[in-house]
Motif scaffolding. Structure first.
Motif, PDB file in Angstrom:
ATOM      1  N   ASN A 154      36.891 -36.916  13.637  1.00  0.00           N
ATOM      2  CA  ASN A 154      35.979 -35.776  13.718  1.00  0.00           C
ATOM      3  C   ASN A 154      36.338 -34.857  14.874  1.00  0.00           C
ATOM      4  O   ASN A 154      36.234 -33.629  14.769  1.00  0.00           O
ATOM      5  N   GLU A 195      37.480 -30.830  14.640  1.00  0.00           N
ATOM      6  CA  GLU A 195      36.934 -29.711  15.417  1.00  0.00           C
ATOM      7  C   GLU A 195      38.048 -28.920  16.094  1.00  0.00           C
ATOM      8  O   GLU A 195      38.014 -27.689  16.170  1.00  0.00           O
ATOM      9  N   THR A 233      30.297 -33.485   9.350  1.00  0.00           N
ATOM     10  CA  THR A 233      29.175 -33.465  10.287  1.00  0.00           C
ATOM     11  C   THR A 233      28.290 -32.267   9.975  1.00  0.00           C
ATOM     12  O   THR A 233      28.754 -31.130   9.922  1.00  0.00           O
ATOM     13  N   ARG A 234      26.949 -32.524   9.781  1.00  0.00           N
ATOM     14  CA  ARG A 234      26.041 -31.474   9.338  1.00  0.00           C
ATOM     15  C   ARG A 234      25.902 -30.373  10.375  1.00  0.00           C
ATOM     16  O   ARG A 234      25.939 -29.187  10.052  1.00  0.00           O
ATOM     17  N   SER A 235      25.751 -30.755  11.644  1.00  0.00           N
ATOM     18  CA  SER A 235      25.568 -29.737  12.688  1.00  0.00           C
ATOM     19  C   SER A 235      26.812 -28.881  12.842  1.00  0.00           C
ATOM     20  O   SER A 235      26.743 -27.646  12.981  1.00  0.00           O
ATOM     21  N   LYS A 236      27.953 -29.530  12.830  1.00  0.00           N
ATOM     22  CA  LYS A 236      29.211 -28.774  12.951  1.00  0.00           C
ATOM     23  C   LYS A 236      29.443 -27.885  11.715  1.00  0.00           C
ATOM     24  O   LYS A 236      29.932 -26.769  11.829  1.00  0.00           O
ATOM     25  N   HIS A 237      29.023 -28.407  10.597  1.00  0.00           N
ATOM     26  CA  HIS A 237      29.197 -27.644   9.365  1.00  0.00           C
ATOM     27  C   HIS A 237      28.406 -26.335   9.425  1.00  0.00           C
ATOM     28  O   HIS A 237      28.928 -25.256   9.102  1.00  0.00           O
ATOM     29  N   LYS A 238      27.117 -26.428   9.840  1.00  0.00           N
ATOM     30  CA  LYS A 238      26.286 -25.237   9.927  1.00  0.00           C
ATOM     31  C   LYS A 238      26.797 -24.270  10.977  1.00  0.00           C
ATOM     32  O   LYS A 238      26.753 -23.057  10.803  1.00  0.00           O
ATOM     33  N   LYS A 239      27.332 -24.807  12.070  1.00  0.00           N
ATOM     34  CA  LYS A 239      27.901 -23.967  13.125  1.00  0.00           C
ATOM     35  C   LYS A 239      29.071 -23.131  12.606  1.00  0.00           C
ATOM     36  O   LYS A 239      29.159 -21.937  12.868  1.00  0.00           O
ATOM     37  N   HIS A 240      29.963 -23.756  11.860  1.00  0.00           N
ATOM     38  CA  HIS A 240      31.139 -23.042  11.355  1.00  0.00           C
ATOM     39  C   HIS A 240      30.755 -22.003  10.306  1.00  0.00           C
ATOM     40  O   HIS A 240      31.368 -20.926  10.237  1.00  0.00           O
ATOM     41  N   ASN A 258      27.899 -20.290  10.196  1.00  0.00           N
ATOM     42  CA  ASN A 258      27.340 -19.136  10.920  1.00  0.00           C
ATOM     43  C   ASN A 258      28.444 -18.318  11.590  1.00  0.00           C
ATOM     44  O   ASN A 258      28.383 -17.079  11.638  1.00  0.00           O
TER      45      ASN A 258
END
Length: 951
Positions: A870, A874, A916-923, A925
Motif C-alpha cells: 500500500n 501511494e 484503501t477507502r480513504s486514499k481512494h477518496k483522496k485521489h 478529489n
C-alpha cells in the motif's frame, strides 16, 4: 528530198545497202493526234539505223517542242518574213527557235506542262536506247543528251527520274565517261538529302532511299566507273545520316561509313584517294552528339583523336564545342571542363557556344562529384562560370558578351537544383536566387541579356517546384505587364515577353505543390483556367487541364464530394468543349480523385474506357496511340482504389496487368498490394492476410521481374504486426540485416525507421512475456546502427512509444520505473541532439503510455494487499499526478500536450486499483480538482467513470 507532213519510209538513196532518209518536220502542219505516233516512229527508225543522221534527233525534238510553243501562242512575232528564201527561212527558224527552246528547257519554273511531258518521253527513249545499244564513240551525242536529261530533272527536283536515269546508264554500256561530280552528282545528292530531311520529319522516310541504301547504290556506280565521288559527296551522305532519328540508319551507319572510308584511303597508297576532311569528322561527331546515346561523348572523343592522330587534321572550335556539349548532356561537368581546357591550350578562339556548352554541363550535372568532395552545388559553379565569362568579355578575351541563352542556362541550373534538394527551406533559397538573377537580367544595359519568355518560364518552373505560389503569381503578372508595355518586341523569338500556355501550366503546377489549403489551391487553379486564359487569349491545352485535375486530386477529401464533381466536369470539358482527347495523364488524375473517395468501381470503369480508347487508336493507325496506353503508374492508381476496399481484387488486378493491359508491374504496384493486405490484416475477414503478403514478397525475391524495396518488406512486417505475430516480423527484419552484412556494396535493402517501428509495434501487440525485453533490445540495436552509419535516422517518438507500450503491458516488477526511465531518456536526448529534437520528443501518447504502465503495476500490487504494497502504491500514485502536472505545464507552450480524455481515464484506472477507502477518496478529489482547474469539459465516458469512483 521530200517534205512530209508525217513520217515516210520511202527510200531516197542508198548507202552501204541500208536505206537512210533525211526527215524535215513542219511543226505547223502536224496535228495533235499524230504527235505521239511521230515520236515513236522516228525513234524506231533511228534505232534501226535507217535515219541518215542519228544525231539529228536532238534537233527533231527541239523543233517539235518549238512547234507546240507556236501552236499555243497567238503571236505575230513568230512569223518569219516572206521575202526570205525557203532555205534562209528554215535556217533562221532553226537558230531562233533552238535558242528559245534551250532557254525554256533550262528554266524549270517556266516550262509548260506539255514540255514536261515531252521530256518524260525523251527520258524513256534514252532508257530504251541504253538497253539496246552497244558502246561506241558515236554515242557521245547520246551521252550528252542523257546529261541534259539529268540536268533537267535535277533542276525540276524530280529525284526519282534522276536516279532512274543513273540506274539505266549503269545497266548499259552507253556511258563513255563519268557523270560530272560537281555539276550533276552532288546536286542530285543535295536534292536527295533535302527530301530525306522532309520525309524524316514527317516519319515517312520509307519513300526515299535511306543513307545506307544510297551509299550502296553509289558504291556500285563508282566501281563500274559511272561516277566518282569527292569529299562533298561523302560529306553529304554523312550529314544525311547524322540527321536520322533511327540510330541504325543514323549514327551507327555514319560510324561504319566513315570507318570504311578511312580504311579505303589507307589501302590506296598512291595518293589519288579522296581523304576525309574536317567536315566529314564534324558530321560524325555531330551525329553522336545528337543521338543522346550513353556512349555518345566517348565516341565523339574517339573521333577527335582520329582527327588529330591518323588524319593529321587540326580540329576546329566547332568540334571542341560539340564534344563539350556531348559531355554537358551527360551531366559530366568534369569532362566538359577538361575539353574546355584543351581548347584553350590549342590557342583557338573560345566562342560563346563553347562557354554555353560548359554552362549546360554544370546545369545537367548529377551532383555525385559534389557530394563526394562536399564542394559547391552545380548551380553555384555555373553561376561562377557566368561571372568568368563576363570578366573575359570585359578584358576582350571573349568577343561576345553572355547573352540571354547563357543566363537562361544558369536559371535552368537553379531549377534543377531544386529537384536535388530535399529540404523545403533549401528549395525556397534556390528559387529566390533564380528570381534575383532574373532581376539582374532585367537591369542589364546589354539588350541581348534582357529576359525573354523562356527565361520567365524557367524561373516559373523553379518556383513551382519549390511550392512558392505567391512568387509564381507575381511572375505571371509581370509577364502580362511587360507584354502590354512592349508588344512590338515579340517580333523575334529570342526577345520579348508574353505569357504562354506553358506559363499558365507552371502556375497551376505551383498550386498543386503549394503548402496551403488544398481546396483553396484547387479553387484558384480552376479560376485561373476559367478567367485568366480567356483574358490572355490562350487556348488551354492538355497540360493545363492535367495540372488542374492534379490540384483537385490533392484536395480530395472523403467528407465532401466537391472534388469529384469538379474534376469530373473538367474531364468532360476537355472533349466536349475544346475538342481534345484526354490522354493518360488526365485519366490518371481523375482516377486518383475517385480512388481517394473510395469509388473503386468508377475507377475500374475509367480504366476500361482508357483501354478501349487505346485499342481504337491502334486499329485506326493513330500516331498518338501511345498517349492513351495504360502505364504502370495509372494501373497503380487503380490498385490504390481497390486496396482500401478489397485486397483480393487488388491482387487479381496485379496479376492481370501484364496479360490484359500489356504493362509490367513495378515495385510500387507490388507495394500497394502488400499494403492492402497489411491494412486488412486486423480484420476477421482475412485471417491469412500476412501469409498472402509473404507469398507475394517471396515471389518478388525469386523472380527477376522486380526487386523488393524497403516498403515491400515493411508492409509485410506490418501485416504480421497487426495480428501480433512478432516472431515472424522480427525474422524478416533479421533477414534484411543479414543481407545488408553480406552485401557491403549497398545493393541490399536497408531497413528504415518504419521497418523497425513496425517490428516494435508487433511486439507491443504480442502477449509474449518477454516482449518488453525484445523491444528494448531492438531499440538499443537501432541506436548502434545509427551511430555506425547503417541507419539514416535515430529512433523517433513512435519507436520509443512502442517500446513504452511493450513495457506497460509487461507483468514484470518495476515496469513503471522502466517506462519512466525511457521517458526521461527521451527528454534528455531531446535537449542534447538538436537534429532529432522534433523526431524523438515525447508526445501526448508517450505520457499516456507511461501513466498506463503505472496504472497496470498499481493493479498488480493491489492484489497482494499488504502494508508495504500500500505504501508503494501511494508512491506510484504521487508520480502519476506528477506526470499529469508535468503535462499541464508543457501544454502552456504546446496545446497538443494538454491532458486529454485518455489521460484522465487512465488516471481513473489507476485510482480504481487503490484498495484503501480513504486514499481512494483522496485521489478522486485530487483528480476532480485538476479537471476543474483546467476547465476541461468531461465526456460521457469520463462522467460515467467518475460516478463509479465516487461509489
Amino acid at each position: 528530198r521530200r517534205e512530209l507532213s508525217g513520217v515516210s519510209q520511202s527510200p531516197v538513196g542508198r548507202n552501204n545497202a541500208k536505206t537512210k532518209q533525211r526527215i524535215r518536220f513542219n511543226p505547223n502542219t502536224r496535228t495533235e493526234k499524230n504527235k505521239s505516233q511521230e515520236c515513236h516512229k522516228i525513234m524506231s527508225l533511228w534505232k534501226q539505223n535507217k535515219i541518215l543522221n542519228k544525231h539529228s534527233i536532238g534537233r527533231i525534238w527541239s523543233q517539235r517542242s518549238v512547234g507546240e510553243l507556236h501552236a499555243s501562242r497567238s503571236s505575230s512575232s513568230s512569223v518569219l518574213p516572206t521575202h526570205l528564201t525557203a532555205g534562209k527561212r528554215r535556217r533562221r527558224r532553226k537558230r531562233s527557235l533552238s535558242s528559245e527552246v534551250s532557254q525554256r528547257h533550262f528554266q524549270p519554273d517556266d516550262i509548260l506542262t506539255s514540255e514536261y511531258e515531252r521530256w518524260k518521253d525523251m527520258t524513256n527513249e534514252v532508257h530504251e536506247f541504253s538497253f539496246s545499244k552497244s558502246a561506241s564513240t558515236k554515242d557521245a551525242q547520246m551521252w550528252h543528251q542523257a546529261e541534259s536529261c539529268l540536268q533537267i530533272w535535277q533542276k525540276e527536283k524530280d529525284l526519282d527520274r534522276c536516279l532512274e536515269l543513273l540506274r539505266c546508264l549503269s545497266s548499259s554500256k552507253l556511258f563513255i565517261k563519268t557523270v560530272p561530280t560537281e555539276s550533276l552528282l552532288n546536286p542530285i545528292l543535295k536534292l536527295w538529302r533535302s527530301e530525306l530531311f522532309v520525309h524524316a520529319e514527317n516519319d515517312s522516310a520509307k519513300n526515299v532511299l535511306l543513307p545506307s541504301q544510297m551509299s550502296s547504290l553509289l558504291n556500285r556506280y563508282e566501281r563500274i566507273g559511272l561516277i566518282k565521288m569527292d569529299k562533298a559527296s561523302h560529306s553529304m551522305i554523312l550529314d544525311a545520316a547524322s540527321q536520322m532519328k533511327d540510330p541504325k540508319e543514323g549514327v551507327f551507319f555514319a560510324q561504319e561509313y566513315l570507318t570504311n572510308w578511312i580504311e579505303k584511303c589507307q589501302k590506296q597508297k598512291n595518293g589519288q584517294s579522296v581523304r576525309p576532311d574536317v567536315v566529314a569528322i564534324g558530321s560524325i561527331i555531330h551525329a553522336w552528339v545528337g543521338s543522346n546515346l550513353p556512349e555518345a561523348p566517348k565516341r565523339a572523343e574517339e573521333w577527335m583523336n582520329v582527327c588529330t592522330k591518323f588524319l593529321n587534321i587540326q580540329p576546329t572550335t566547332q568540334l571542341y564545342t560539340s564534344v563539350i556539349s556531348a559531355w554537358g548532356k551527360q551531366g559530366d561537368a568534369h569532362r566538359a571542363q577538361d575539353w574546355m581546357n584543351r581548347l584553350k591550350q590549342r590557342n583557338l578562339e573560345v566562342d560563346l557556344s563553347a562557354w554555353n556548352g560548359l554552362l549546360s554541363a554544370y546545369a545537367h550535372s548529377n551532383n555525385e562529384q559534389q557530394k563526394k568532395k562536399r564542394g559547391p552545388s552545380p548551380a553555384k559553379q555555373a553561376e561562377q562560370i557566368l561571372k568568368e565569362m563576363k570578366q573575359r568579355h570585359g578584358n576582350g578575351e571573349l568577343a561576345e558578351a553572355p547573352d540571354v541563352v547563357s543566363h537562361t542556362i544558369v536559371l535552368d541550373a537553379w531549377s534543377r537544383q531544386v529537384l536535388r534538394e530535399r529540404n523545403a527551406k533549401a528549395k525556397a533559397q534556390c528559387a529566390r536566387r533564380a528570381i534575383q538573377l532574373l532581376e539582374e537580367m532585367k537591369q542589364s544595359p546589354n539588350p541581348s541579356t534582357r529576359p525573354n519568355t523562356i527565361s520567365y518560364n524557367t524561373v516559373l518552373a523553379t518556383c513551382a517546384r519549390a511550392g512558392l505560389v505567391k512568387e509564381c503569381e507575381s511572375l505571371i503578372n509581370e509577364m502580362i505587364h511587360e507584354h502590354s508595355q512592349h508588344p512590338e518586341s515579340l517580333v523575334t523569338k529570342m526577345t520579348g515577353v508574353q505569357p504562354t500556355a506553358q506559363s499558365v501550366a507552371l502556375l497551376l503546377h505551383a498550386y498543386s505543390r503549394a503548402k496551403m489549403d488544398p481546396m483553396v489551391a484547387a479553387e484558384k487553379a480552376e479560376a485561373t483556367l476559367k478567367d485568366l486564359l480567356p483574358t490572355l487569349g490562350i487556348q488551354p491545352n492538355l497540360q493545363i487541364f492535367n495540372n488542374c485535375l492534379s490540384c483537385w486530386a490533392k484536395a480530395s477529401n472523403p467528407k465532401t464530394n466537391v472534388p469529384v464533381e469538379r474534376a469530373t466536369a473538367l474531364f468532360e470539358e476537355i472533349s466536349s468543349v475544346h475538342g481534345m482527347k484526354p490522354d493518360i495523364v488526365a485519366y490518371t488524375a481523375l482516377m486518383n480523385v475517385l480512388g481517394r473517395h473510395g469509388k473503386a468501381m468508377q475507377v475500374q470503369s475509367l480504366l476500361d474506357d482508357l483501354w478501349k480508347t487505346y485499342q481504337d487508336a491502334l486499329h485506326s493507325g493513330d500516331p498518338n496511340a501511345k498517349n492513351y496506353k495504360p502505364t504502370p503508374q495509372s494501373l497503380t492508381t487503380v490498385l490504390h482504389a481497390w486496396s482500401t476496399t478489397d485486397p483480393e481484387q487488388t491482387e487479381a488486378l496485379l496479376q492481370r496487368m501484364s496479360q490484359d493491359y500489356d504493362a509490367v508491374p513495378n515495385v510500387y504496384s507490388y507495394s500497394v498490394v502488400l499494403k492492402a493486405w497489411a491494412r486488412h490484416a486486423s480484420s476477421d475477414q482475412y485471417p491469412n492476410a500476412p501469409d498472402r503478403a509473404l507469398a507475394i514478397l517471396e515471389f518478388m525475391e525469386d523472380h527477376d521481374i522486380v526487386t523488393p524495396n524497403v516498403i515491400s518488406y515493411s508492409s509485410v512486417i506490418q501485416a504480421f504486426a497487426e495480428q501480433g505475430r512478432a516472431k515472424e516480423a522480427e525474422g524478416l527484419l533479421n533477414k534484411m540485416l543479414k543481407q545488408l552484412q553480406k552485401d557491403p556494396s549497398g545493393k541490399a535493402v536497408k531497413p528504415d525507421l518504419y521497418t523497425f517501428s513496425a517490428v516494435l509495434f508487433a511486439w507491443s501487440r504480442s502477449n509474449a512475456p518477454h516482449a518488453a525485453n525484445r523491444a528494448e533490445a531492438i531499440l538499443v540495436r537501432m541506436l548502434e546502427l545509427y551511430l555506425s552509419g547503417h541507419l539514416d535516422q535515430p529512433p523517433n517518438v513512435y519507436c520509443y512509444t512502442n517500446v513504452l507500450a511493450c513495457i506497460a503491458h509487461s507483468r514484470q516488477p518495476g515496469s513503471s520505473q522502466r517506462a519512466l526511465g525511457i521517458l526521461r531518456s527521451m527528454q534528455k536526448n531531446q535537449s542534447k541532439n538538436k537534429a532529432s529534437r522534433n523526431a524523438a520528443a515525447p508526445n501526448l501518447f508517450s505520457y499516456n503510455t507511461v501513466i498506463n504502465a503505472f496504472a497496470n503495476e498499481i493493479g498488480r500490487m493491489a492484489r497482494r494487499g499488504d502494508d508495504v504494497t500500500n505504501k508503494n502504491i501511494e508512491s506510484l500514485m504521487t508520480e502519476v499526478f506528477d506526470l499529469v502536472e508535468e503535462m499541464i505545464d508543457l501544454g502552456e507552450n504546446d496545446p497538443k500536450m494538454q491532458p486529454d480524455e485518455t489521460t484522465y481515464l487512465t488516471v481513473c484506472k489507476a485510482i480504481q486499483n487503490v484498495r484503501t477507502r480513504s486514499k481512494h477518496k483522496k485521489h478522486v478529489n485530487h483528480l476532480l480538482s485538476i479537471v476543474d482547474q483546467q476547465r476541461y469539459k468531461p465526456t460521457a465516458g469520463m462522467r460515467r467513470q467518475f460516478r463509479e469512483l465516487m461509489r
